[in-house]
Scaffold this active site. Structure first.
Site, PDB file in Angstrom:
ATOM      1  N   TYR A 109       6.279  -8.148 -50.125  1.00 28.79           N
ATOM      2  CA  TYR A 109       7.465  -8.286 -49.683  1.00 28.79           C
ATOM      3  C   TYR A 109       7.479  -9.243 -48.430  1.00 28.79           C
ATOM      4  O   TYR A 109       6.616  -9.207 -47.693  1.00 28.79           O
ATOM      5  CB  TYR A 109       8.312  -6.963 -49.116  1.00 28.79           C
ATOM      6  CG  TYR A 109       9.531  -7.099 -48.451  1.00 28.79           C
ATOM      7  CD1 TYR A 109      10.575  -6.860 -49.345  1.00 28.79           C
ATOM      8  CD2 TYR A 109       9.570  -7.337 -47.205  1.00 28.79           C
ATOM      9  CE1 TYR A 109      11.959  -7.018 -48.728  1.00 28.79           C
ATOM     10  CE2 TYR A 109      10.878  -7.299 -46.491  1.00 28.79           C
ATOM     11  CZ  TYR A 109      12.020  -7.169 -47.368  1.00 28.79           C
ATOM     12  OH  TYR A 109      13.349  -7.130 -46.795  1.00 28.79           O
ATOM     13  N   GLU A 197      15.035 -13.616 -48.351  1.00 23.82           N
ATOM     14  CA  GLU A 197      14.283 -12.443 -48.696  1.00 23.82           C
ATOM     15  C   GLU A 197      13.600 -12.737 -49.795  1.00 23.82           C
ATOM     16  O   GLU A 197      14.223 -13.193 -51.045  1.00 23.82           O
ATOM     17  CB  GLU A 197      15.178 -11.177 -48.844  1.00 23.82           C
ATOM     18  CG  GLU A 197      14.427 -10.005 -48.949  1.00 23.82           C
ATOM     19  CD  GLU A 197      15.066  -8.705 -49.242  1.00 23.82           C
ATOM     20  OE1 GLU A 197      15.298  -7.930 -48.703  1.00 23.82           O
ATOM     21  OE2 GLU A 197      15.868  -8.790 -50.429  1.00 23.82           O
TER      22      GLU A 197
END
Ligand code: ADP
Ligand code: MG
Length: 390
Positions: A109, A197
Site C-alpha cells: 500500500y 493512492e
C-alpha cells in the site's frame, strides 16, 4: 475532483510510474478488439467507477483470453456496483478498463495525502497492501509507515529510501520503489492533488514494481491553474445537485437525511448539522451560502435545497453579519414564487435587520415556523418532520 483509475494511471505514466498495459472501453462492442490488442493469456476486466472496493463487489474480474474478457466486460456494462465506498445506491458501470493481468508476488500500500494535523503532505505506506488500509490501521497500526514531505515539490531521496526499506525492499527493488515514491510525490505536488493512492502496489514474480490500482483526487480550488486536467471531470459520477451548486457558487454536499439545511458560514453549517443530529434528526445536506451572499445566491440556494426530493423539512439558519436578514427573507419568498414547496420550513435568523426579516416571513402567505434560537430551531425542525424522526 476524483479521477478514474484509468485517468490516474495515465498521469502515473506521464510521471514515470510503471502501470500494467490497459485500454479503456466505453461500450461492450469495443471489448473484444481491445482484449485482442492487449493480448496475453490472462486479462483483468475493471469497472471504472469513482469508488474503491470494486474487487469484492464484482467490479474486478480475471479473464482467460480475449473471448472471456469480452464476455465479462459485456456483462459488467450497466451493472450497478455497491461497494463500501459507493453508498447503498451503488454506481452504474459505464466505462471499463481492460488490462493485462500481472503475476503477483506481494501487494503493498502506498499513498500521498494531506496530513491536516501536521499541516504537511504525508506519505503513508504498508507492506500489508491490497486490503482496506483502515483495517490495517485499526488492527496493527505499527504496520503503517508514515513520513512527511515538504512543500518544495521534491521529496528528499532519503525520505523515499526510508519508506522503501521500511517496506522491506532491498537492492534494485529499493531503488525502483524510491523512484516511484519520488515520482508520485512530484505528481501529487505539481497537479495539486488532495490524494494519490496505489493499492495495491505490486511486486511481480518477475521482480518488477507496478501500480496495479491507482486513485487520485485533484483539489477543486486548484483547477483554475490546471486547464489540462479540467476535461477529466466525469459528470456521470457526480451528484447532479453538487454540479449545480458549483455553478451557483455555493458550497453543497449531499447527505443521507431528510432535513434540508440552508446556512451561512461553514462553521455555523456544521454546528447546525450537529444540533439536528443531537435532536435525533439527520441532515439531507451541508449548504453554505457564505458570508457575503446576495439575493440571487439565496434564491439559487433555496432552489437547490428544495430540488432534492428527499427533503421533507427545511431549516434555514442565518446569522446576519455581512448579509442582511431582510434580504434573505425576501430572497426566500421570491424563490418560493417559482417553486411549490410543501415541506415545513423552520427559520432562525439573527443579526442585522433580523426583526425586519422575521416580520417579512410572518406576514407571508406561507406558514413559516420561526425559531428564536439555534437549539430551538433544531428541535422544531425535527418535530416538524412528517412521520417523526429518522
Ligand atoms: P479495488 O481496490 O477497487 O478493489 P483493485 O484494482 O485494487 O480494485 O483490484 C482488486 C484486486 O484485484 C487487487 O488487490 C489485485 O489483487 C487484483 N488485481 C487488480 N488488477 C490486477 C491486475 N492487472 N493483475 C492482477 N491482479 C489484479
Ligand atoms: Mg485497490
Amino acid at each position: 475532483m476524483k479521477l478514474h483509475e484509468y485517468q490516474a494511471k495515465e498521469l502515473f505514466s506521464a510521471y514515470g510510474v510503471p502501470v500494467p498495459r490497459g485500454k479503456l472501453i466505453t461500450n461492450p462492442w469495443q471489448a473484444y478488439d481491445a482484449a485482442v490488442e492487449i493480448g496475453g493469456e490472462r486479462l483483468v476486466v475493471k469497472a471504472q467507477i469513482h469508488a474503491g472496493g470494486r474487487g469484492k463487489a464484482g467490479g474486478v474480474k480475471l479473464a482467460h483470453g480475449a473471448e472471456e474478457a469480452a464476455k465479462l466486460a459485456e456483462e459488467m456494462f450497466g451493472r450497478v456496483l455497491v461497494t463500501p465506498q459507493t453508498g447503498p445506491a451503488g454506481k452504474k458501470v459505464g466505462k471499463i478498463l481492460l488490462t493485462e493481468a500481472v503475476d503477483i508476488e506481494k501487494e503493498y500500500y502506498l499513498a500521498i495525502l494531506v496530513d491536516r494535523t501536521a499541516k504537511k503532505p504525508a506519505i503513508m505506506a504498508s507492506a500489508e497492501g491490497g486490503v482496506e488500509i483502515e483495517q490495517v490501521a485499526a488492527r496493527s497500526p505499527e504496520k503503517i509507515i508514515l513520513e512527511h514531505g515538504s512543500f518544495t515539490g521534491d521529496l528528499p531521496p532519503f525520505t523515499a529510501r526510508k519508506i522503501a526499506y521500511g517496506l522491506g525492499f532491498t537492492g534494485k527493488q529499493a531503488g525502483a520503489c524510491t523512484k516511484m515514491i519520488q515520482n508520485l510525490y512530484r505528481l501529487f505536488f505539481e497537479k495539486d492533488c488532495s490524494l494519490v493512492e496505489v493499492n495495491p502496489l505490486v511486486l511481480t514474480k518477475q521482480g518488477d514494481l507496478l501500480a496495479v490500482d491507482a486513485k487520485a483526487a485533484i483539489d477543486d480550488n486548484a483547477l483554475a491553474r490546471h486547464p489540462e486536467l479540467r476535461g477529466l471531470r466525469d459528470f456521470d459520477e457526480e451528484e447532479p445537485l453538487e454540479i449545480l451548486a458549483r455553478r451557483y457558487g455555493v458550497d453543497y454536499v449531499k447527505l443521507d437525511g431528510r432535513i434540508g439545511c440552508m446556512v451561512n458560514g461553514a462553521g455555523l453549517a456544521m454546528a447546525t448539522m450537529d444540533l439536528i443530529k443531537l435532536n435525533g434528526g439527520e441532515p439531507a445536506n451541508f449548504l453554505d451560502i457564505k458570508g457575503g451572499a446576495n439575493k440571487q445566491n439565496v434564491i439559487n440556494a433555496f432552489k437547490l435545497l428544495t430540488a432534492d426530493e428527499r427533503v421533507e423539512a427545511v431549516l434555514i439558519n442565518i446569522f446576519g453579519g455581512i448579509v442582511r436578514c431582510d434580504m434573505v427573507a425576501s430572497g426566500i419568498l421570491e424563490a418560493m414564487k417559482e417553486i411549490a414547496v410543501k415541506a415545513p420550513i423552520v427559520v432562525r435568523i439573527e443579526g442585522t435587520n433580523a426583526a425586519e426579516g422575521r416580520r417579512i416571513l410572518k406576514e407571508a402567505d406561507y406558514p413559516f415556523i420561526v425559531a428564536d434560537s439555534l437549539a430551538d430551531a433544531a428541535r422544531k425542525v425535527v418535530a416538524a418532520l412528517p412521520g417523526g424522526k429518522r
